[in-house]
Design an enzyme around this catalytic site. Sequence first.
Site, PDB file in Angstrom:
ATOM      1  N   ARG A 184     -11.557 -69.674  22.005  1.00 38.21           N
ATOM      2  CA  ARG A 184     -11.107 -70.646  20.995  1.00 38.21           C
ATOM      3  C   ARG A 184     -12.149 -71.744  20.873  1.00 38.21           C
ATOM      4  O   ARG A 184     -12.239 -72.653  21.707  1.00 38.21           O
ATOM      5  CB  ARG A 184      -9.726 -71.185  21.378  1.00 38.21           C
TER       6      ARG A 184
ATOM      7  N   GLY B 270       6.118 -70.958  15.264  1.00 40.63           N
ATOM      8  CA  GLY B 270       5.455 -71.604  16.384  1.00 40.63           C
ATOM      9  C   GLY B 270       4.906 -72.967  16.040  1.00 40.63           C
ATOM     10  O   GLY B 270       5.498 -74.001  16.376  1.00 40.63           O
ATOM     11  N   ARG B 271       3.791 -73.001  15.337  1.00 45.22           N
ATOM     12  CA  ARG B 271       3.141 -74.278  15.033  1.00 45.22           C
ATOM     13  C   ARG B 271       4.039 -75.257  14.281  1.00 45.22           C
ATOM     14  O   ARG B 271       3.978 -76.465  14.557  1.00 45.22           O
ATOM     15  CB  ARG B 271       1.853 -74.029  14.249  1.00 45.22           C
TER      16      ARG B 271
ATOM     17  N   ARG C 157      -4.863 -66.294  17.823  1.00 46.14           N
ATOM     18  CA  ARG C 157      -5.523 -66.998  18.918  1.00 46.14           C
ATOM     19  C   ARG C 157      -6.116 -66.064  19.973  1.00 46.14           C
ATOM     20  O   ARG C 157      -6.674 -66.545  20.958  1.00 46.14           O
ATOM     21  CB  ARG C 157      -4.521 -67.955  19.580  1.00 46.14           C
TER      22      ARG C 157
ATOM     23  N   ASP D 284       6.277 -62.420  13.863  1.00 43.82           N
ATOM     24  CA  ASP D 284       5.764 -63.688  14.394  1.00 43.82           C
ATOM     25  C   ASP D 284       4.355 -63.920  13.865  1.00 43.82           C
ATOM     26  O   ASP D 284       3.433 -63.205  14.235  1.00 43.82           O
ATOM     27  CB  ASP D 284       5.762 -63.620  15.929  1.00 43.82           C
TER      28      ASP D 284
ATOM     29  N   SER E 149       8.068 -71.325  26.474  1.00 46.34           N
ATOM     30  CA  SER E 149       6.762 -70.854  26.910  1.00 46.34           C
ATOM     31  C   SER E 149       6.657 -70.882  28.426  1.00 46.34           C
ATOM     32  O   SER E 149       7.128 -71.818  29.084  1.00 46.34           O
ATOM     33  CB  SER E 149       5.662 -71.723  26.306  1.00 46.34           C
TER      34      SER E 149
ATOM     35  N   GLY F 172       2.595 -66.908  10.759  1.00 42.27           N
ATOM     36  CA  GLY F 172       2.347 -67.362   9.402  1.00 42.27           C
ATOM     37  C   GLY F 172       3.549 -67.754   8.584  1.00 42.27           C
ATOM     38  O   GLY F 172       3.400 -68.113   7.410  1.00 42.27           O
ATOM     39  N   VAL F 173       4.751 -67.708   9.144  1.00 45.40           N
ATOM     40  CA  VAL F 173       5.950 -68.058   8.375  1.00 45.40           C
ATOM     41  C   VAL F 173       5.974 -69.560   8.134  1.00 45.40           C
ATOM     42  O   VAL F 173       6.006 -70.353   9.079  1.00 45.40           O
ATOM     43  CB  VAL F 173       7.226 -67.611   9.104  1.00 45.40           C
TER      44      VAL F 173
ATOM     45  N   HIS G 120      -0.501 -63.215  18.114  1.00 44.45           N
ATOM     46  CA  HIS G 120      -0.662 -64.424  18.938  1.00 44.45           C
ATOM     47  C   HIS G 120      -1.122 -65.614  18.096  1.00 44.45           C
ATOM     48  O   HIS G 120      -1.892 -66.462  18.541  1.00 44.45           O
ATOM     49  CB  HIS G 120      -1.668 -64.159  20.063  1.00 44.45           C
TER      50      HIS G 120
ATOM     51  N   TYR H 169       4.216 -64.022  31.034  1.00 48.79           N
ATOM     52  CA  TYR H 169       2.963 -63.311  31.245  1.00 48.79           C
ATOM     53  C   TYR H 169       3.090 -62.625  32.609  1.00 48.79           C
ATOM     54  O   TYR H 169       3.214 -63.309  33.638  1.00 48.79           O
ATOM     55  CB  TYR H 169       1.775 -64.267  31.276  1.00 48.79           C
TER      56      TYR H 169
ATOM     57  N   SER I  58       3.221 -59.420  16.410  1.00 45.64           N
ATOM     58  CA  SER I  58       2.537 -60.705  16.526  1.00 45.64           C
ATOM     59  C   SER I  58       1.080 -60.498  16.893  1.00 45.64           C
ATOM     60  O   SER I  58       0.750 -59.611  17.680  1.00 45.64           O
ATOM     61  CB  SER I  58       3.230 -61.550  17.616  1.00 45.64           C
TER      62      SER I  58
ATOM     63  N   THR J  20       4.577 -61.293  26.862  1.00 46.29           N
ATOM     64  CA  THR J  20       3.359 -61.291  26.051  1.00 46.29           C
ATOM     65  C   THR J  20       2.406 -60.230  26.578  1.00 46.29           C
ATOM     66  O   THR J  20       1.986 -60.282  27.732  1.00 46.29           O
ATOM     67  CB  THR J  20       2.702 -62.680  26.069  1.00 46.29           C
TER      68      THR J  20
ATOM     69  N   LYS K 218       5.941 -58.885  23.203  1.00 43.51           N
ATOM     70  CA  LYS K 218       5.347 -59.715  22.150  1.00 43.51           C
ATOM     71  C   LYS K 218       3.855 -59.399  22.039  1.00 43.51           C
ATOM     72  O   LYS K 218       3.116 -59.522  23.012  1.00 43.51           O
ATOM     73  CB  LYS K 218       5.538 -61.195  22.475  1.00 43.51           C
TER      74      LYS K 218
END
Length: 359
Positions: free
Chosen positions: A163, A301-302, A250, A278, A106, A280-281, A247, A128, A245, A154, A223
């Site tokens: 958020r 990611g998470r 988010r 990218d 990142s 929800g996997v 994101h 970015y 994706s 991105t 992305k």
Amino acid sequence: MKALSLRELEAAARALLEPGIHDLFAGGSDDEVSLRANEDAFARVGLVPRVLRGRGAPRLDTELLGCRASMPIVLAPTAFHRLAHPEGERATARAAAAAGAIYTVSMASTTAIEDIAQAGGPLWFQLYLQPDRGFTEALVRRVEAAGCKALVVTVDSPVFGRRERDLRNGFMDLPAGMCCENMRPLGPNCERGPARSIAFSPTLSWADVDWLRELTSLPIALKGVLHPEDAKRALDSGVDALFVSNHGGRQLDTVPAPLELLPPIADAVGDRLPLVLDGGVRRGTDALKAFALGARAVAIGRPVLWGLAVGGEAGVAHVLTMLRSELERALALCGCGSADDASPELLHFSRWEPRWRTS
């Protein structure tokens, strides 16, 4: 490590993390409709296995943007790893390197790219594009010098998403002693100056992508591409891959799940650009469904943050081991010798029928 699934690992991480930090990692924008949709989409697609195909043990090794990888599962860019574990991105990088997996660092990492690169594994770098092109160019040169093999740009963030979990928790900045290390400009003696904030710009356009393409010879992936017309436009910009994706839910809420939007993008670009799904996997079966719909790889990611929070380097390694094992099993049970064997004929759609190319 006791967790038998990413679901269990997520629960263990939630119990360990401060509530505000957990929400920072777990939350989405506004009502979090897209956040929930990302995972739910996979449950609406069933697998219809083929039998007696004699393909043998599945092979997972692949090549993406010039990088050899042990499996088509990429670590997506996620920020602030030191909030999950003191070793932060260093631990993540070591686990990815040991597994032979590609790690997308990142731009908002809490460890400098030069230090992350010491792990020795294949690295991509999330970028970015900044309004200050001079700073962007200097950062690209840093990334090249550190040995990163590709830039993941991105493009879905002209402004910052709202958020509400972070607003409710009052999370406005990193704690003292921690910053976005890649935003520190390097001086002539390689000393790092004060960090600047990542700037989001509503003037970001295809002209910026064209400028970046002229600036560097590194492969470039975009992305956050979700519309097939944008995917077609990307073909004209000389980019090398697309991340389908939203994101992680988010940015713009109510955007459909990337899995649902993958087929028309695959239809638009054909075999001309590799696609990375990218969002929800959480299982190897999820990855298989993405491959059947046209993805060359998936990004996680998470789950990386959950593993990092629970066990540091060993926790991230456990995430990758679980997903690898699940994917191997799913491919074998569907009669596939590799991810390349996955096709729409293996899928059953219970609620939505994506458009798929027939030629």
